[in-house]
Motif scaffolding. Structure first.
Motif, PDB file in Angstrom:
ATOM      1  N   VAL A 238       0.832  -1.204   0.000  1.00 19.29           N
ATOM      2  CA  VAL A 238       0.000   0.000   0.000  1.00 19.29           C
ATOM      3  C   VAL A 238       0.867   1.254   0.000  1.00 19.29           C
ATOM      4  CG1 VAL A 238      -1.613   1.357   1.407  1.00 19.29           C
ATOM      5  CG2 VAL A 238      -2.040  -1.076   0.997  1.00 19.29           C
ATOM      6  N   LYS A 239       1.912   1.273   0.799  1.00 23.03           N
ATOM      7  CA  LYS A 239       2.795   2.452   0.876  1.00 23.03           C
ATOM      8  C   LYS A 239       3.331   2.821  -0.502  1.00 23.03           C
ATOM      9  CE  LYS A 239       7.132   4.111   2.965  1.00 23.03           C
ATOM     10  NZ  LYS A 239       7.900   4.289   1.720  1.00 23.03           N
ATOM     11  N   TRP A 240       3.868   1.867  -1.239  1.00 28.39           N
ATOM     12  CA  TRP A 240       4.427   2.161  -2.565  1.00 28.39           C
ATOM     13  C   TRP A 240       3.345   2.654  -3.513  1.00 28.39           C
ATOM     14  CZ3 TRP A 240       3.666   0.563  -7.598  1.00 28.39           C
ATOM     15  CH2 TRP A 240       4.647   0.923  -8.529  1.00 28.39           C
ATOM     16  N   HIS A 241       2.198   2.003  -3.485  1.00 29.57           N
ATOM     17  CA  HIS A 241       1.126   2.400  -4.396  1.00 29.57           C
ATOM     18  C   HIS A 241       0.581   3.791  -4.066  1.00 29.57           C
ATOM     19  CE1 HIS A 241       1.096  -1.836  -5.691  1.00 29.57           C
ATOM     20  NE2 HIS A 241       0.505  -1.376  -6.783  1.00 29.57           N
ATOM     21  N   GLU A 242       0.505   4.129  -2.791  1.00 27.89           N
ATOM     22  CA  GLU A 242       0.094   5.486  -2.421  1.00 27.89           C
ATOM     23  C   GLU A 242       1.045   6.517  -3.026  1.00 27.89           C
ATOM     24  OE1 GLU A 242      -1.934   5.304   2.023  1.00 27.89           O
ATOM     25  OE2 GLU A 242       0.248   5.377   1.850  1.00 27.89           O
ATOM     26  N   GLU A 243       2.311   6.272  -2.864  1.00 25.09           N
ATOM     27  CA  GLU A 243       3.324   7.244  -3.288  1.00 25.09           C
ATOM     28  C   GLU A 243       3.380   7.378  -4.800  1.00 25.09           C
ATOM     29  OE1 GLU A 243       6.014   6.236   0.676  1.00 25.09           O
ATOM     30  OE2 GLU A 243       6.710   5.595  -1.298  1.00 25.09           O
ATOM     31  N   ILE A 244       3.357   6.265  -5.503  1.00 20.58           N
ATOM     32  CA  ILE A 244       3.450   6.346  -6.962  1.00 20.58           C
ATOM     33  C   ILE A 244       2.170   6.934  -7.544  1.00 20.58           C
ATOM     34  CG2 ILE A 244       2.545   4.068  -7.638  1.00 20.58           C
ATOM     35  CD1 ILE A 244       5.800   5.599  -8.953  1.00 20.58           C
ATOM     36  N   TYR A 245       1.029   6.651  -6.929  1.00 20.35           N
ATOM     37  CA  TYR A 245      -0.229   7.213  -7.414  1.00 20.35           C
ATOM     38  C   TYR A 245      -0.247   8.733  -7.211  1.00 20.35           C
ATOM     39  CZ  TYR A 245      -5.175   6.797  -8.782  1.00 20.35           C
ATOM     40  OH  TYR A 245      -6.371   6.871  -9.455  1.00 20.35           O
ATOM     41  N   ALA A 246       0.256   9.195  -6.059  1.00 11.48           N
ATOM     42  CA  ALA A 246       0.277  10.632  -5.783  1.00 11.48           C
ATOM     43  C   ALA A 246       1.075  11.375  -6.844  1.00 11.48           C
ATOM     44  CB  ALA A 246       0.855  10.891  -4.397  1.00 11.48           C
ATOM     45  N   LEU A 247       2.245  10.835  -7.229  1.00  9.69           N
ATOM     46  CA  LEU A 247       3.059  11.503  -8.247  1.00  9.69           C
ATOM     47  C   LEU A 247       2.494  11.311  -9.644  1.00  9.69           C
ATOM     48  CD1 LEU A 247       5.634  13.235  -8.356  1.00  9.69           C
ATOM     49  CD2 LEU A 247       4.988  12.374  -6.115  1.00  9.69           C
ATOM     50  N   THR A 248       1.814  10.200  -9.880  1.00  7.48           N
ATOM     51  CA  THR A 248       1.145  10.003 -11.169  1.00  7.48           C
ATOM     52  C   THR A 248       0.080  11.075 -11.365  1.00  7.48           C
ATOM     53  OG1 THR A 248       1.543   7.612 -11.081  1.00  7.48           O
ATOM     54  CG2 THR A 248      -0.177   8.364 -12.571  1.00  7.48           C
ATOM     55  N   ASP A 249      -0.742  11.306 -10.329  1.00  8.01           N
ATOM     56  CA  ASP A 249      -1.732  12.383 -10.364  1.00  8.01           C
ATOM     57  C   ASP A 249      -1.065  13.736 -10.579  1.00  8.01           C
ATOM     58  OD1 ASP A 249      -4.094  10.982 -10.071  1.00  8.01           O
ATOM     59  OD2 ASP A 249      -4.395  11.485  -7.972  1.00  8.01           O
ATOM     60  N   THR A 250      -0.032  13.983  -9.810  1.00  8.77           N
ATOM     61  CA  THR A 250       0.633  15.278  -9.842  1.00  8.77           C
ATOM     62  C   THR A 250       1.232  15.564 -11.213  1.00  8.77           C
ATOM     63  OG1 THR A 250       1.057  15.272  -7.460  1.00  8.77           O
ATOM     64  CG2 THR A 250       2.535  16.572  -8.811  1.00  8.77           C
ATOM     65  N   ALA A 251       1.743  14.521 -11.847  1.00  8.48           N
ATOM     66  CA  ALA A 251       2.313  14.676 -13.186  1.00  8.48           C
ATOM     67  C   ALA A 251       1.251  14.882 -14.247  1.00  8.48           C
ATOM     68  CB  ALA A 251       3.156  13.451 -13.534  1.00  8.48           C
ATOM     69  N   GLY A 252       0.008  14.522 -13.933  1.00  9.52           N
ATOM     70  CA  GLY A 252      -1.069  14.599 -14.916  1.00  9.52           C
ATOM     71  C   GLY A 252      -1.222  13.333 -15.722  1.00  9.52           C
ATOM     72  N   LEU A 253      -0.601  12.241 -15.259  1.00  9.28           N
ATOM     73  CA  LEU A 253      -0.690  10.967 -15.963  1.00  9.28           C
ATOM     74  C   LEU A 253      -1.908  10.181 -15.503  1.00  9.28           C
ATOM     75  CD1 LEU A 253       3.031   9.732 -15.826  1.00  9.28           C
ATOM     76  CD2 LEU A 253       1.908  11.036 -17.633  1.00  9.28           C
ATOM     77  N   CYS A 254      -2.447   9.378 -16.391  1.00 10.53           N
ATOM     78  CA  CYS A 254      -3.506   8.443 -16.045  1.00 10.53           C
ATOM     79  C   CYS A 254      -2.944   7.378 -15.106  1.00 10.53           C
ATOM     80  CB  CYS A 254      -4.036   7.804 -17.321  1.00 10.53           C
ATOM     81  SG  CYS A 254      -5.240   6.483 -17.038  1.00 10.53           S
TER      82      CYS A 254
END
Length: 642
Positions: free
Chosen positions: A495-511
């Motif tokens: 969960v920790k890794w997925h939270e972090e990568i999802y946050a930056l995916t959103d921030t970058a504007g990526l799907c």
């Protein structure tokens, strides 16, 4: 040197019909990654516990992606951030289409809206100007009608966000619709927009261009990411069948939420799949958001019969499960019509379906009757009742006024034990993931600052359905043996890794499909894209640390609002009831008991440096992340915790 991110903010005050610009410091990208991360910081600064969701000083923030406007694959997303009327807490809602691209082409990274217009208005943004225009002829119009009228006035080369009647009338799950086919749906942010008397924002698509700092190296990474995404095992199915590709498979595995999460199997599951839509002529076109290479979005229509001429975007998996298996309906044309109504009225299909399922169970158990429902028979599978309620809810007509409050509010009105089957936590309806059969998802949903929902931490890899997913789990845990959803072990790390990568995916504007459903973009690819696009140097560890900072700031926002560890929970049914169709059978999808959830929470708190008793980030953790400003609001004058 040029870069994709200028930190340019357009502030709009609807109360005074005024606007101003600001350029944020480089701290906004180095510390928060910009986008969703900086939007959370702006919300922290501009609102507080005294701010109510429908107050004029509640803030509506639209943040574009750092990579939006570049050639980065799947980079057309944008994020809406505000205080939610459904939860009363922090909320971000991500959406696709081309609105983010249009805003970026105007040169803005953020649009921050405060205040309340005296009369209904819409905004028209152009280079260096904001027009506050009367929406008197738009107020009361559906989303489709609103877009048509705006295009008639401003031309077809515009992108819009707008609300429908649900947002105007304060429905707790009203969506903000981007054009007609994309939605920032969850959390009732559309009702925030309506409370401001703001009907729409229109932006010309323009001929803008987004430069990157190092074009040659940026393009190399873009091609690497694109090739990896094309090679992904699930790419073809996603394009052919959309997010509803596996609805029938989920039923076979007893994890398709049906009849308000009482069952995991649904007899008509094969008739509510993306494949069924395609094979039977309902799918008219596959569509992608800006810079998309998958085109998973559906445009569907009905050519004959009772609903001839009905057409809309979607339905996605969540809609198929919400209006379909959740309500006991396998008639795809009814689901398509329901989806059209919800989109046109501007409602979240997950929560709309959830509150209707809840009402059907109340009806079955005798807590409500035809006198309460205005003569409606709310038996399971009643197609006419589904469509009638979807038409009544946005106008708060009859029993629709009760359901417009969402399941939490509606259960407080109906009373009895109806709260036990609301399938919500903290005011947000549980999305259509069977968390009793996926413990990583269960932990992620319990921690999610939005509520029990998948669009904050997508933990799809824990199912280990394809080689790419198993390799992700191996990278996180050291072994692909943990790519099994019914294990408790290593869920905190996953969960920790997925939270972090999802946050930056959103921030970058990526799907999210780039990193948490397909896996062509990881922290190293993100670091390279950020570095070559912006001119700032990022490492893979930087990216994950920024993600952790965003997650922690969002947590602190809710703590400042009163959040405690006791709210890290799942719906009562998920934690107490076994699926009816699996009772006494093997294998049996278990409940996520308090003991199991507590075990996972304890491991997660220890892993991320949060206090085990309160669930709050420790002072040491906040200092290490550069979030010292959170210490006093979280811990007050207590000096003992470190």
């Amino acid at each position: 040197m040029p870069g994709t991110y200028a930190g340019r903010v357009l502030y709009i005050d609807l109360s005074t019909n005024s606007f101003r610009e600001e350029i944020l410091s480089e701290d906004s990208i180095i510390k928060y990654g910009a986008g969703r991360g900086m939007a959370a910081k702006l919300l922290w600064d501009m609102t507080g516990p005294q701010t109510k969701p429908f107050d004029a000083d509640n803030t509506l923030i639209i943040s574009t992606g750092v990579l939006t406007g570049t050639h980065a694959p799947m980079s057309g997303r944008a994020t809406l951030t505000s205080k939610s009327p459904a939860t009363g807490r922090y909320f971000k809602s991500n959406f696709g289409g081309r609105f983010g691209l249009a805003l970026k082409f105007l040169g803005y990274d953020y649009l921050v809206i405060t205040g309340k217009a005296q009369n209904p208005v819409y905004l028209y943004l152009d280079e260096d100007d904001v027009e506050f225009l009367s929406a008197s002829n738009l107020w009361g119009k559906t989303v489709r009608e609103t877009n048509a009228l705006l295009e008639k006035r401003h031309g077809e080369d515009i992108e819009t966000i707008c609300i429908g009647p649900a947002g105007e009338n304060g429905v707790k799950f009203a969506a903000v619709m981007a054009s007609y086919y994309n939605a920032a749906a969850r959390g009732g942010i559309g009702a925030v927009m309506g409370s401001k008397n703001l009907k729409a924002v229109a932006v010309p698509i323009g001929k803008g261009r987004v430069s990157v700092s190092d074009p040659d190296n940026f393009q190399i990474v873009v091609e690497k990411a694109r090739e990896a995404l094309y090679r992904d095992t699930g790419a073809c199915d996603l394009n052919m069948y959309g997010t509803g590709a596996t609805t029938d498979w989920l039923s076979e595995m007893s994890i398709l939420p049906s009849y308000n999460f009482r069952r995991g199997k649904f007899d008509g599951a094969d008739k509510i799949t993306g494949k069924y839509l395609k094979d039977n002529g309902y799918l008219k076109r596959e569509v992608g958001c800006a810079a998309c290479i998958y085109a998973c979005h559906r445009l569907t229509g009905i050519d004959s019969g009772e609903f001839k001429g009905s057409h809309s975007g979607g339905p996605e998996y969540e809609t198929l499960a919400s209006f379909g298996s959740g309500c006991g309906i396998s008639d795809i044309e009814v689901i398509l019509k329901a989806n059209e109504i919800a989109n046109d009225m501007g409602m979240d299909t997950i929560s709309a379906g959830a509150v209707i399922q809840w009402a059907m169970e109340c009806y079955e158990k005798g807590l409500i009757n035809k006198k309460d429902t205005g003569g409606l028979d709310l038996s399971w599978g009643n197609k006419e009742a589904l469509l009638k309620l979807l038409e009544d809810i946005p106008y708060k007509r009859g029993f629709g006024a009760v359901l417009a409050e969402g399941t939490k509010g509606a259960s407080q009105i109906v009373g009895g034990d109806s709260w036990k089957w609301t399938n919500q936590a903290r005011g947000l309806e549980h999305s259509r993931v069977e968390t009793r059969g996926a413990f990583g998802y269960a932990l992620a949903f319990a921690l999610n600052p939005r509520g029990p929902d998948h669009l904050h931490t997508e933990v799809l890899a824990e199912f280990g359905l394809k080689e790419e997913a198993r390799q992700v789990i191996k990278k996180i845990t050291g072994s692909e043996e943990y790519a099994k959803p019914y294990l408790l072990e290593k869920r905190a790390e996953i969960v920790k890794w997925h939270e972090e990568i999802y946050a930056l995916t959103d921030t970058a504007g990526l799907c999210a499909f780039t990193s948490t459903a397909s896996y062509g973009v990881d922290e190293q690819v993100l670091a390279d894209l950020y570095s070559y696009a912006t001119g700032y140097k990022f490492t893979a560890s930087d990216i994950l640390e920024i993600g952790r900072r965003i997650i922690t700031l969002e947590r602190c926002y809710n703590i400042r609002e009163g959040h405690t560890r006791t709210e890290d929970i799942l719906p009562w049914r998920i934690m107490n009831e076994v699926q009816q169709d699996l009772v006494g059978k093997q294998p049996e999808v278990p409940v996520v008991s308090k003991e199991k959830l507590d075990k996972m929470l304890e491991e997660y708190y220890a892993l991320v440096g949060w206090d085990s008793e309160t669930g709050w980030p420790s002072k040491k953790t906040l200092k290490n992340l550069g979030l010292e400003f959170c210490i006093k609001p979280v811990w007050g004058d207590d000096n003992e915790n470190s």
